[in-house]
Design a protein around this motif. Structure first.
Motif, PDB file in Angstrom:
ATOM      1  N   TYR A   1      38.317  39.688  40.151  1.00 26.12           N
ATOM      2  CA  TYR A   1      38.211  38.988  41.465  1.00 26.12           C
ATOM      3  C   TYR A   1      38.177  39.790  42.731  1.00 26.12           C
ATOM      4  CZ  TYR A   1      39.788  35.819  45.289  1.00 26.12           C
ATOM      5  OH  TYR A   1      39.775  35.215  46.353  1.00 26.12           O
ATOM      6  N   ASP A   2      38.938  40.542  42.361  1.00 26.82           N
ATOM      7  CA  ASP A   2      39.308  41.618  43.521  1.00 26.82           C
ATOM      8  C   ASP A   2      38.012  42.272  44.002  1.00 26.82           C
ATOM      9  OD1 ASP A   2      41.875  40.754  43.852  1.00 26.82           O
ATOM     10  OD2 ASP A   2      42.828  42.458  42.506  1.00 26.82           O
TER      11      ASP A   2
ATOM     12  N   LYS B   1      36.094  39.554  45.917  1.00 24.58           N
ATOM     13  CA  LYS B   1      36.923  38.545  46.853  1.00 24.58           C
ATOM     14  C   LYS B   1      36.346  38.458  48.172  1.00 24.58           C
ATOM     15  CE  LYS B   1      41.546  38.686  49.047  1.00 24.58           C
ATOM     16  NZ  LYS B   1      42.954  39.427  49.060  1.00 24.58           N
TER      17      LYS B   1
END
Length: 368
Positions: free
Chosen positions: A80-81, A84
């Motif tokens: 996800y990072d 993001k």
């Protein structure tokens, strides 16, 4: 008769209601609260100015999103990072909707507190992670798997074996006393006895003997294919790999591997090594091996529906080099499904287990 018909009708209605809930299982609902300060809109007005509630709702949505992300596994959080900023710039695309549960105005402190419930499209988030984090070269990375779905056919329970031991000891003692006076001699005997007893023992428990029966693995095969393709991998079922003469023409077939999984608790090291070797010969980079174990059914005490649990376990190997190494694993973790009949409950549980297993494997690959 009417009572039985009514009960069956009630269970069917309840099941369809739950089915709708399951169909929406790819969404997540989260509650959040936000408080904003405001200046009065007029000299004689204590109401918040226009736009204050919208600001509070926006802050609450951000708070709900942070709660949602905090529930990610380490693997999913790492993936996800990477995306993001892209997601946050279009956050409303991933929020299906929201509902204001409460709004409180404090005129003394001039604050507005809003509580909302936000519904997030988890499937869209997962798809975004897959597509964005997929590297260009991954379109050529091959992934294969062999899973077996097995159900408990019978469970033989053993009673505890109890062994009791005791030991007794007896002892006697005697005392002789003599009394002499001026005219006579008197003698007397006194005796006493003691008894000592000690006990002990042991309890031996024997684990249940479970026999398994093989079932179709179409659920896990479908979910693995869907997840891998969406993630940009080349998904190939192991049966297609093994059937290639230059890859594994002489190795065990999928059916033989599944039969071994049913007959034994786990695969032999020889069989596991054969799967890895076959994958390497066909340039398969990743290979997954696992089971979906269907446990005995129960009756759900709340709904009265049949409740079936499925336990999923898997390992993922990098088979691109001479010695394959473990790069990921799943479970054992359990999922359950409800239904008016056992096959429906079983399929619901299998679907959940398969989806989560495939998702977990992809997230672990993304985190590498």
């Amino acid at each position: 008769m009417k009572g039985n018909l009514f009960r069956r009708f009630f269970l069917l209605v309840l099941f369809f209601a739950l089915s709708i809930q399951y169909a929406q299982a790819e969404t997540v609902q989260i509650k959040a609260i936000a408080k904003v300060s405001y200046e009065s809109s007029g000299l004689f007005s204590s109401k918040p100015p226009k736009g204050t509630e919208d600001k509070a709702i926006s802050m609450a949505k951000d708070s709900a999103w942070k709660k949602y992300v905090s529930g990610f596994s380490d693997e999913k959080r790492n993936s996800y990072d990477i995306v993001k900023n892209s997601i946050l710039s279009r956050l409303d695309d991933f929020i299906i909707g929201y509902r204001v549960l409460d709004a409180v105005i404090n005129k003394d402190s001039k604050t507005l507190t809003v509580q909302i419930r936000v519904e997030i499209d988890d499937s869209a988030v997962q798809s975004k992670i897959y597509k964005t984090t997929a590297k260009g070269s991954e379109a050529e990375i091959l992934f294969t798997w062999v899973f077996v779905t097995r159900a408990q056919d019978s469970v033989k329970k053993y009673q505890d074996r109890i062994t009791t031991m005791s030991k007794s000891e007896n002892g006697n003692s005697a005392t002789e006393k003599t009394s002499i006076d001026d005219s006579s001699v008197a003698m007397s005997d006194q005796s006493s006895s003691t008894r000592k007893k000690s006990t002990g023992g042991s309890v031996v428990s024997k684990r249940d003997k479970v026999t398994w029966v093989k079932l179709s693995s179409k659920e896990i095969n479908s979910e693995m294919t869907r997840a891998l393709v969406n993630a940009g991998y080349e998904a190939i079922e192991y049966g297609d790999v093994q059937s290639e003469e230059e890859c594994g023409g002489r190795s065990k077939t999928v059916e033989q591997i599944q039969d071994e999984f049913v007959a034994e608790t786990d695969l032999s090291s020889k069989t596991t090594k054969g799967i890895k070797k076959t994958s390497k010969k066909c340039d398969i980079k990743y290979t997954a091996i696992g089971t979906l174990d269907i446990m005995k059914q129960n009756i759900d005490p709340v709904t009265g529906l049949i409740d079936v649990y499925v336990s999923v376990t898997a390992k993922v190997y990098d088979t691109s080099k001479r010695f394959a190494k473990t790069i990921g694993s799943v479970g054992p973790v359990q999922f359950h499904g409800l239904g008016p009949e056992e096959p429906i409950a079983r399929n619901n549980a299998l679907s959940k287990a398969a989806k989560n297993a495939a998702k977990s494997i992809i997230n672990q690959l993304r985190a590498r």
